[in-house]
Structures are given as C-alpha cells and as structure tokens.
Write an enzyme that holds these catalytic residues in place. Structure first.
Site, short mmCIF file in Angstrom:
data_model
loop_
_atom_site.label_atom_id
_atom_site.label_comp_id
_atom_site.label_asym_id
_atom_site.label_seq_id
_atom_site.Cartn_x
_atom_site.Cartn_y
_atom_site.Cartn_z
N HIS A 39 5.73 97.25 130.46
CA HIS A 39 6.56 98.39 130.85
C HIS A 39 7.81 98.48 129.98
CE1 HIS A 39 4.56 100.23 134.24
NE2 HIS A 39 4.52 99.13 134.94
N GLU A 77 4.56 93.50 133.50
CA GLU A 77 5.98 93.95 133.52
C GLU A 77 6.54 94.05 132.11
OE1 GLU A 77 5.15 93.98 137.40
OE2 GLU A 77 6.52 95.14 136.17
C1 LIG Z 1 -1.67 91.70 141.73
C2 LIG Z 1 -1.02 92.38 142.89
N1 LIG Z 1 -0.54 93.64 142.70
C3 LIG Z 1 0.07 94.24 143.74
N2 LIG Z 1 0.56 95.53 143.62
N3 LIG Z 1 0.80 96.04 142.35
C4 LIG Z 1 1.87 95.54 141.65
O1 LIG Z 1 2.62 94.71 142.08
C5 LIG Z 1 2.11 96.14 140.27
C6 LIG Z 1 2.14 95.05 139.21
C7 LIG Z 1 0.89 94.16 139.25
C8 LIG Z 1 -0.42 94.89 138.94
C9 LIG Z 1 -1.29 93.85 138.29
C10 LIG Z 1 -0.43 92.75 137.81
C11 LIG Z 1 0.99 93.09 138.17
C12 LIG Z 1 3.47 96.82 140.34
N4 LIG Z 1 3.84 97.37 139.05
O2 LIG Z 1 3.56 98.66 138.78
C13 LIG Z 1 5.01 96.83 138.44
O3 LIG Z 1 5.07 97.24 137.11
C14 LIG Z 1 0.19 93.60 144.98
F1 LIG Z 1 0.80 94.21 145.99
C15 LIG Z 1 -0.31 92.29 145.10
N5 LIG Z 1 -0.19 91.56 146.27
C16 LIG Z 1 -0.67 90.19 146.31
C17 LIG Z 1 0.35 89.31 147.02
N6 LIG Z 1 0.66 89.83 148.35
C18 LIG Z 1 1.59 88.95 149.02
C19 LIG Z 1 1.93 89.52 150.40
O4 LIG Z 1 2.45 90.83 150.27
C20 LIG Z 1 1.53 91.75 149.61
C21 LIG Z 1 1.20 91.22 148.22
C22 LIG Z 1 0.17 92.12 147.54
N7 LIG Z 1 -0.92 91.70 144.05
NI NI Z 2 3.42 98.70 136.70
#
Ligand SMILES: Cc1nc(NNC(=O)[C@H](CC2CCCC2)CN(O)CO)c(F)c(N2CCN3CCOC[C@@H]3C2)n1
Ligand code: NI
Length: 179
Positions: free
Chosen positions: A157, A154
């Site tokens: 970004h 983040e």
């Molecule tokens: C690791 C992860 N990345 C997911 N997506 N990508 C993102 O969040 C991007 C940001 C992440 C990409 C790598 C590090 C930060 C968004 N970004 O672009 C913002 O800059 C997930 F969705 C996810 N999880 C695990 C936990 N789970 C709990 C229950 O609900 C679903 C959820 C799914 N883990």
């Molecule tokens: Ni991102």
C-alpha cells in the site's frame, strides 16, 4: 476514532501513489494518526465494537487507506504460534527476503476493495523488516507465515500496489510458458 467512512476505496488516486517518508522523530500529529490506525485495527477485531460501528475485520491498515500518503502502517495479528504482533511502524522497509514464496490459501482481500477478487497472491515466505515504532525505537523484525504476508500487503500500500496486481492470471502464466 476511525471508522469505515475514513477508509478510502479503490479508484481514489491516493491508493496508487508512492507514499512519502515520515520525518523522524515523528510529530505528535503523525504519532496520533498511527495510534488511531492501530486502535482501528484492534477495534475491528472486537465483536462488540466492530458490530456497533460496522467495522470490517482487519489485521492491518496503511496510511494511504485513510487518505494520508505517508509511509506508516499499523498491524495487530497473532502468528501461527499465538505470538501477537501489535504495532505501528514508521518508514518500514524490507531489508531482506527469502526466494521461497507462499500465499494465503483463500487469497487476499482489502478494506479498500469492496468486492471479492479470487486468486492466489504470491508473497515471500520470510522477510526481515526494519522500521521505527511508536515509541521511537528502530526495530528489526524477522517474519514468516501470516505475519510476513500481512506486512507485505501493508508495505505494498505504501508503494501504490494493490493485492490483485499480484494475482497471476491464466494468460500471464501462459505467456510466461510460451516465452
Ligand atoms: C488475513 C486476514 N485478513 C483480514 N481482513 N483483511 C485485512 O486485514 C486486510 C489486510 C490483510 C489481507 C491479507 C493479508 C493482510 C486489510 N487491509 O486492506 C489493510 O491494507 C482479517 F480480518 C483477518 N482476521 C484473522 C484474525 N482474526 C482475529 C480476530 O478478529 C478477526 C480477525 C480476522 N485475517
Ligand atoms: Ni489492504
């Protein structure tokens, strides 16, 4: 509420700008925006809401991703011990970090990137972050593991950096070895 139509996709110059500091105390407008961002991340993890509004699951979102070039992001993620980090932060900054690096084994993705890009993204293993939360308190967070990686993604970004900028290609490695 924010949905995927509000998420800016790669190619939009806002994702390559260095975002501006938020003037504190935060205005009601900036607080509402950051709260909406936190709600978006939480909604994206709720199976019914995510299904209903076709939200891609996320653990964080940064203001440039909704077209706002301001230094604020929201995260909602559990760490390896089940501790929940759920917050919006204004003007976050890394005040110190480990030399040791880590990465997510499956690489990273991004809500602003509609394609899978393979490759490991090197991140610091541990970081100390300072910022101001939605309640207006200055917080200092010592982070490691997944939460630390999310914060670094983040924070990137806010500086116009995309995760794939950090993926070292084979040629980069070769160049380094040859020099
Ligand atoms: C690791 C992860 N990345 C997911 N997506 N990508 C993102 O969040 C991007 C940001 C992440 C990409 C790598 C590090 C930060 C968004 N970004 O672009 C913002 O800059 C997930 F969705 C996810 N999880 C695990 C936990 N789970 C709990 C229950 O609900 C679903 C959820 C799914 N883990
Ligand atoms: Ni991102």
């Amino acid at each position: 509420m924010l949905t995927m139509k509000d998420i800016v996709r790669e190619g939009d110059p806002v994702l390559r700008k260095v975002a501006e500091e938020v003037s504190l105390p935060a205005s009601d407008s900036d607080k509402k925006t950051l709260q909406d961002m936190l709600d978006f991340v939480i909604n994206s993890q709720d199976p019914e809401i995510a299904e209903k509004y076709q939200l891609r699951p996320g653990v964080g979102v940064a203001a440039p991703q909704i077209g706002i070039s301001k230094r604020m992001f929201a995260i909602h993620v559990e760490d390896e011990n089940g501790q929940l980090y759920s917050m919006g932060l204004f003007n976050p900054k890394v005040v110190s970090h480990s030399i040791e690096e880590t990465h997510l084994d499956g690489g990273e993705g991004c809500l602003s990137v509609d394609r899978d890009i393979p490759g490991l993204v090197p991140r610091y293993s541990r970081i100390t972050v300072k910022g101001t939360n939605l309640e207006g308190e200055e917080v200092t967070l010592r982070l490691k593991g997944l939460v630390s990686i999310v914060f670094q993604h983040e924070l990137d970004h806010l500086n116009g950096i995309m995760f794939y900028d950090r993926i070292e290609g084979f040629t980069d490695k070769l160049k380094k070895e040859l020099n």
